[in-house]
Design a protein around this motif. Structure first.
Motif, short mmCIF file in Angstrom:
data_model
loop_
_atom_site.label_atom_id
_atom_site.label_comp_id
_atom_site.label_asym_id
_atom_site.label_seq_id
_atom_site.Cartn_x
_atom_site.Cartn_y
_atom_site.Cartn_z
N MET A 8 0.82 -1.20 0.00
CA MET A 8 0.00 0.00 0.00
C MET A 8 0.86 1.26 0.00
O MET A 8 0.50 2.28 -0.55
CB MET A 8 -0.91 0.02 1.24
N LYS A 9 2.02 1.19 0.64
CA LYS A 9 2.87 2.36 0.81
C LYS A 9 3.73 2.56 -0.43
O LYS A 9 4.59 1.74 -0.74
CB LYS A 9 3.75 2.13 2.05
N ARG A 10 3.48 3.63 -1.16
CA ARG A 10 4.21 3.91 -2.39
C ARG A 10 5.36 4.88 -2.11
O ARG A 10 5.35 5.61 -1.13
CB ARG A 10 3.26 4.48 -3.44
N HIS A 11 6.34 4.87 -3.03
CA HIS A 11 7.54 5.69 -2.84
C HIS A 11 7.88 6.38 -4.16
O HIS A 11 7.95 5.73 -5.20
CB HIS A 11 8.71 4.82 -2.38
N ALA A 12 8.08 7.69 -4.12
CA ALA A 12 8.50 8.47 -5.29
C ALA A 12 9.87 9.07 -5.01
O ALA A 12 10.00 9.89 -4.09
CB ALA A 12 7.48 9.56 -5.59
N PRO A 13 10.90 8.69 -5.77
CA PRO A 13 12.23 9.26 -5.55
C PRO A 13 12.25 10.79 -5.63
O PRO A 13 13.00 11.45 -4.90
CB PRO A 13 13.08 8.63 -6.66
#
Length: 199
Positions: free
Chosen positions: A1-6
């Motif tokens: 569920m936890k998304r990451h955007a650099p």
């Protein structure tokens, strides 16, 4: 569920420096199109005098924001709300400041119009609207990276694209917002600060 955007990791410190200058010391900040939720967690923790209200129109983004909040969120970070800038009314009727990061170009022009119309409704006189992203500035040669970015956005969706700052400013004025500052940011981005007219 936890998304990451650099990109959220790269731009959060320069953004925080600007937010410390232009946001009020206390009150509620309504963040539009909060995306992954990384910014919401970081800014809420860094600005404990403010209540941070994240929002998004995308259910996947809302789930990611909530996952970040549950794992790392400070007490002044509220649960995310579903908010479509084109809808009226918004689920938040009043805010002391509005922040929108990378919304104006990754959406149709109508979304920018809805954002500015809503800001005029929700903010009190003198309240800031802080926009961050890539813009074309009249009278200045566009950065090659922004031209390439604009082309890539339009390939993904013809209604998306880097906006002319003058067009955004003119639309803001129609809704009672005056442009106060344009701040150069890394990677040819800008932070643009508008405020609701007080007179």
């Amino acid at each position: 569920m936890k998304r990451h955007a650099p990109s959220a990791e790269r731009n959060r410190e320069p953004l925080l420096s600007v937010l410390r200058e232009v946001l009020p010391a206390q009150g509620t900040v309504l963040e539009l199109a909060s995306g992954t939720g990384q910014h919401a967690v970081f800014f809420a923790r860094a600005l404990p005098g403010l209540t941070w209200q994240p929002t998004d129109v995308d259910p996947t983004a809302l789930a990611s924001i909530e996952a970040w909040r549950q794992e790392e969120g400070p007490p002044n970070l509220r649960a995310p709300l579903a908010l479509d800038v084109l809808a009226e009314p918004w689920p938040v009727q009043r805010a002391d400041a509005l922040v929108a990061i990378n919304l104006v170009h990754i959406s149709p022009w109508e979304a920018c119009q809805g954002l500015l119309r809503g800001a005029g409704r929700v903010l009190a006189p003198g309240g800031p609207l802080v926009l961050y992203g890539a813009y074309f500035v009249e009278g200045e040669p566009p950065a090659p990276s922004n031209l390439a970015f604009d082309a890539s956005l339009r390939e993904r969706d013809p209604a998306w694209g880097v906006r002319e700052l003058g067009a955004v400013t003119a639309e803001a004025r129609r809704h009672g917002l005056e442009r106060e500052r344009v701040i150069q940011m890394p990677s040819h981005n800008l932070t643009v600060v508008f405020r609701v007219r007080t007179g």
